[in-house]
Design an enzyme around this catalytic site. Structure first.
Site, mmCIF file in Angstrom:
data_model
loop_
_atom_site.group_PDB
_atom_site.id
_atom_site.type_symbol
_atom_site.label_atom_id
_atom_site.label_comp_id
_atom_site.label_asym_id
_atom_site.label_seq_id
_atom_site.Cartn_x
_atom_site.Cartn_y
_atom_site.Cartn_z
ATOM 1 N N GLY A 55 0.821 -1.206 0.000
ATOM 2 C CA GLY A 55 0.000 0.000 0.000
ATOM 3 C C GLY A 55 0.852 1.251 0.000
ATOM 4 O O GLY A 55 1.853 1.332 -0.708
ATOM 5 N N GLY A 58 4.696 1.205 0.016
ATOM 6 C CA GLY A 58 5.475 0.798 -1.148
ATOM 7 C C GLY A 58 5.361 -0.684 -1.418
ATOM 8 O O GLY A 58 4.268 -1.245 -1.459
ATOM 9 N N ASP A 79 -8.892 8.454 -5.060
ATOM 10 C CA ASP A 79 -9.616 7.184 -5.131
ATOM 11 C C ASP A 79 -8.589 6.067 -5.303
ATOM 12 O O ASP A 79 -7.783 6.116 -6.223
ATOM 13 C CB ASP A 79 -10.583 7.221 -6.314
ATOM 14 C CG ASP A 79 -11.488 6.013 -6.407
ATOM 15 O OD1 ASP A 79 -11.372 5.079 -5.591
ATOM 16 O OD2 ASP A 79 -12.337 6.001 -7.322
ATOM 17 N N THR A 81 -9.303 2.980 -5.992
ATOM 18 C CA THR A 81 -9.821 1.936 -6.882
ATOM 19 C C THR A 81 -8.873 1.741 -8.065
ATOM 20 O O THR A 81 -8.540 2.691 -8.765
ATOM 21 C CB THR A 81 -11.219 2.306 -7.411
ATOM 22 O OG1 THR A 81 -12.076 2.568 -6.307
ATOM 23 C CG2 THR A 81 -11.797 1.200 -8.273
ATOM 24 N N GLY A 84 -4.017 -1.164 -7.159
ATOM 25 C CA GLY A 84 -3.312 -2.441 -7.130
ATOM 26 C C GLY A 84 -3.151 -3.045 -8.505
ATOM 27 O O GLY A 84 -2.110 -3.628 -8.831
ATOM 28 N N ASP A 85 -4.175 -2.885 -9.333
ATOM 29 C CA ASP A 85 -4.094 -3.393 -10.705
ATOM 30 C C ASP A 85 -3.055 -2.623 -11.514
ATOM 31 O O ASP A 85 -2.295 -3.212 -12.294
ATOM 32 C CB ASP A 85 -5.461 -3.308 -11.394
ATOM 33 C CG ASP A 85 -6.493 -4.212 -10.737
ATOM 34 O OD1 ASP A 85 -6.110 -5.288 -10.241
ATOM 35 O OD2 ASP A 85 -7.676 -3.836 -10.714
ATOM 36 N N ASN A 109 5.406 1.556 -8.070
ATOM 37 C CA ASN A 109 4.915 2.468 -7.029
ATOM 38 C C ASN A 109 4.497 3.808 -7.627
ATOM 39 O O ASN A 109 3.476 4.378 -7.234
ATOM 40 C CB ASN A 109 5.989 2.702 -5.958
ATOM 41 C CG ASN A 109 6.141 1.553 -5.004
ATOM 42 O OD1 ASN A 109 5.291 0.675 -4.909
ATOM 43 N ND2 ASN A 109 7.256 1.541 -4.291
ATOM 44 N N GLY A 120 -11.915 6.777 -10.074
ATOM 45 C CA GLY A 120 -12.321 5.631 -10.890
ATOM 46 C C GLY A 120 -11.176 4.674 -11.166
ATOM 47 O O GLY A 120 -10.007 4.978 -10.945
#
Length: 135
Positions: A55, A58, A79, A81, A84-85, A109, A120
């Protein structure tokens, strides 16, 4: 149950070159206490790179006998969202390019930091050039 899910996941870990869970996912899958143990468990399953997403802190990356912590970038959080992708995709870019693990971590990172500055899941996906320019 959970044990069957764990066995199924672990059975497929030798197939990809890079496995990159976040720390909470790794703790569940491998019954480990920290990112170092998680990375070791992933490599023991046969993956070539273990990337543990931490997160805002790092990431931790390990490949064979090389390991590195890479600090996250400070960002204005709009946001999370898709962050991670974006991180995962950026890590794969670094692996494909044959970068050293520290550069892979910095690139991923930075890409994720860009992503969280936008609303989004897709509006914050940076281009390769954008990430390189921000590094």
């Amino acid at each position: 149950g959970l044990e069957e899910i764990k066995r199924t996941y672990r059975r497929f870990f030798p197939l990809p070159d890079i496995v990159q869970p976040n720390l909470d996912e790794a703790k569940i899958l491998f019954d480990v206490k920290n990112e170092m143990e998680a990375a070791d468990a992933i490599l023991e399953c046969g993956a070539k790179y273990a990337v543990i997403k931490l997160g805002e802190k790092g990431c931790y990356i390990k490949k064979e006998d090389k390991e590195v912590y890479v600090e996250g970038y400070l960002s204005r959080v709009v946001d999370t969202t898709g962050a991670g992708d974006v991180f995962s995709a950026a890590s794969v870019v670094g692996v494909i390019k044959g970068w050293k693990i520290e550069k892979i971590g910095r690139f991923a990172n930075r890409a994720a930091a860009f992503a969280i500055e936008h609303k989004g899941a897709t509006t914050g996906i940076p281009t390769y050039s954008q990430v390189i320019d921000m590094m």
